[in-house]
Design an enzyme around this catalytic site. Structure first.
Site, PDB file in Angstrom:
ATOM      1  N   CYS A 125      51.542  53.605  57.632  1.00 16.37           N
ATOM      2  CA  CYS A 125      51.456  54.702  56.661  1.00 16.37           C
ATOM      3  C   CYS A 125      50.806  55.948  57.245  1.00 16.37           C
ATOM      4  CB  CYS A 125      50.704  54.248  55.422  1.00 16.37           C
ATOM      5  SG  CYS A 125      49.097  53.520  55.767  1.00 16.37           S
ATOM      6  N   GLU A 178      39.518  52.629  50.941  1.00 17.33           N
ATOM      7  CA  GLU A 178      39.310  51.271  51.428  1.00 17.33           C
ATOM      8  C   GLU A 178      38.345  51.367  52.605  1.00 17.33           C
ATOM      9  OE1 GLU A 178      41.578  48.542  50.124  1.00 17.33           O
ATOM     10  OE2 GLU A 178      43.576  49.295  50.588  1.00 17.33           O
ATOM     11  N   GLU A 194      46.253  53.342  48.095  1.00 20.26           N
ATOM     12  CA  GLU A 194      46.542  53.890  49.421  1.00 20.26           C
ATOM     13  C   GLU A 194      48.052  54.005  49.507  1.00 20.26           C
ATOM     14  OE1 GLU A 194      47.903  54.459  52.728  1.00 20.26           O
ATOM     15  OE2 GLU A 194      47.336  52.418  53.257  1.00 20.26           O
ATOM     16  N   GLY A 221      49.611  44.101  47.582  1.00 17.46           N
ATOM     17  CA  GLY A 221      49.727  44.436  48.991  1.00 17.46           C
ATOM     18  C   GLY A 221      51.074  45.015  49.375  1.00 17.46           C
ATOM     19  N   ALA A 222      51.105  45.608  50.557  1.00 19.20           N
ATOM     20  CA  ALA A 222      52.332  46.147  51.144  1.00 19.20           C
ATOM     21  C   ALA A 222      52.839  45.201  52.222  1.00 19.20           C
ATOM     22  CB  ALA A 222      52.067  47.532  51.731  1.00 19.20           C
TER      23      ALA A 222
END
Length: 489
Positions: free
Chosen positions: A285, A463, A251, A150-151
């Protein structure tokens, strides 16, 4: 003394101690307060998490799709029941305003799990007749153990987005949240266990990029889903391929164009531009940071943008009235301030912001003022590179062909948008823009039903949406012969 104390790993349905003997700290970006010490996973811990996931996945995949669906729906109910608690924790960990986390982060994560819970029973194969006495059928089978990385900008939402299709399809997942925002993924693990997900089906390991590399290169992981920067994404893809030809979904970053045509409703356009640049303090993003405005309306549009920027309420994230908080970390603050100085040095006209906020309680946090640059050029660093902060660049254009060519002149291709009252122009332009997520007369919404992902170097795969579920399965083809077998020899 930290606020939340020592945080451990979550493996096999409960908390376990890491074997590395190492910890890292996580801080409140609004105050600098130490939130927690977090145990870092070792290679042995990653192996343990993967082995646990393999065991849990066998039990999970053996359940009927309806059973999995019901368990995931219980997880959705628990997420919604605990929305306020989880939002408060996410606000402390990320610095996002509480009004934002209450309305978006957990809500949208739960929505995606609910969406895939509904699709779990719709996973099916095909039957293809070959001749009177022979046919082929296909099965969609789970991949096995997947890794999610994850980010830091949407910690619990990203964890939900990655686990939902994986678990709905009968897979298990070992998840590594960003070391910058590591707290809420552990709460999601608790919720899955309480909902009835078998032990090991969702494990959480903590640590920096070295732990992510252990997952990406692990021979017993079938797929990696990564959210983060382009350069890290390239490393993930390379290691995933070199280790065991894993499937990947990525992503990555963006430098997305927002095009405002001369017939646009200027108030609507300004509202969209401000949201597309300053929501979540610009740490999104898909932000539309390259704002192309037709030359004939540039001054009027810019005036409206600046009026709205003045109305942004910068403050403590825990205050209900705040709609703009700090950046996530000191490192991110330094990065954004460096871009701002670059914009000034390259001749962009600073119209708003451009400084760190240090007065009063701002001094202990990672605050930067919402920043708007005018008179920007395509070759400027602030126009070409992803900043991931609250910095808007306004550029002007004359013709449709010109602006489309300039908008596409980037190695990114995550998002794009247009504002116009001309329906034909809107669709014509969108169809020519090289971006995976596009909006017409709006910006930013990513519902569960909408596939999310980029063109070019902004990502691989998607996603959300139905198509994503297919990529958490593999197809087995089976031919059945009912008649006589004709031997070759």
């Amino acid at each position: 003394m930290s606020v939340f104390g020592l945080q451990r790993l979550y493996i096999g349905g409960g908390y376990v101690d890491a074997t590395s003997g190492k910890t890292f700290d996580t801080f409140d970006p609004a105050t600098g307060e130490l939130l927690a010490q977090v145990q870092q996973a070792s290679a042995a811990d990653v192996d343990r998490a993967v082995a646990s996931a393999q065991e849990g996945q066998r039990e999970w995949a053996a359940m009927t799709a309806m059973q999995r669906s019901r368990i995931l729906r219980r997880a959705v109910d628990l997420l919604r029941e605990r929305n306020d608690e989880l939002a408060a924790l996410e606000t402390r960990d990320t610095g996002k305003p509480i009004g934002e986390t209450l309305a978006v982060d957990i809500v949208t994560g739960a929505d995606v799990i609910e969406y895939y819970a509904g699709l779990a029973t719709a996973i099916e194969g095909l039957q293809v007749p070959l001749r009177a006495e022979s046919f082929v059928y296909t099965r969609r089978e789970p991949l096995g153990v997947c890794a999610g990385i994850g980010a830091w900008n949407y910690p619990i939402q990203i964890a939900c987005w990655k686990t939902a299709p994986a678990l709905a399809a009968g897979n298990a997942m070992v998840f590594k949240p960003s070391e910058v925002t590591p707290l809420t993924a552990l709460k999601l693990a608790e919720i899955y266990t309480e909902a009835g997900v078998p032990a090991g089906v969702f494990n959480v390991v903590q640590g920096d990029g070295s732990v992510g590399a252990l997952l990406t290169g692990h021979p017993d992981i079938a797929k990696v889903s990564f959210t983060g920067g382009v350069e890290t994404g390239k490393k993930v893809m390379s290691l995933a391929g070199a280790s065991s030809l894993k499937e990947v979904t990525m992503e990555l970053g963006g430098k997305s164009p927002l095009i405002v045509f001369d017939d646009a409703d200027l108030d609507r356009a300004a509202d969209i531009a401000v949201t597309a640049n300053f929501f979540s303090s610009g740490q999104v993003c898909t932000n539309g940071t390259r704002v192309f405005v037709h030359r004939s309306i540039k001054d009027a549009f810019t005036q409206r943008v600046l009026e709205r920027v003045k109305r942004i309420r910068v403050g403590k994230p825990t205050d209900a009235d705040t709609n703009f908080g700090p950046l996530v970390s000191a490192a991110q603050l330094d990065k954004v301030l460096g871009f701002i100085e670059s914009g000034k040095a390259e001749g962009a006209k600073l119209l708003a912001g451009g400084t760190r906020l240090t007065d009063g309680h701002f001094g202990s946090g990672q605050y930067v003022a919402p920043t708007v640059f005018g008179d920007c050029r395509d070759d400027m660093k602030i126009v070409r590179e992803e900043i991931f902060g609250p910095v808007m660049s306004i550029l002007d254009f004359e013709s449709e062909d010109e602006v489309i060519a300039r908008a596409n002149d980037t190695h990114y291709g995550l998002a794009a948008g247009v504002v116009t009252e001309n329906l034909s122009r809107a669709h014509r332009t969108i169809h020519r823009l090289e971006a995976g997520i596009c909006w017409i007369n709006t910006w930013g919404e990513s519902p569960a039903e909408m596939p999310v992902g980029g063109y070019k170097q902004s990502g691989v795969g998607r996603e959300n949406g139905i198509t994503t579920l297919e990529h958490y399965t593999r197809i087995k083809s089976v031919q059945v012969e009912l008649g006589r077998y004709n031997p070759v020899f």
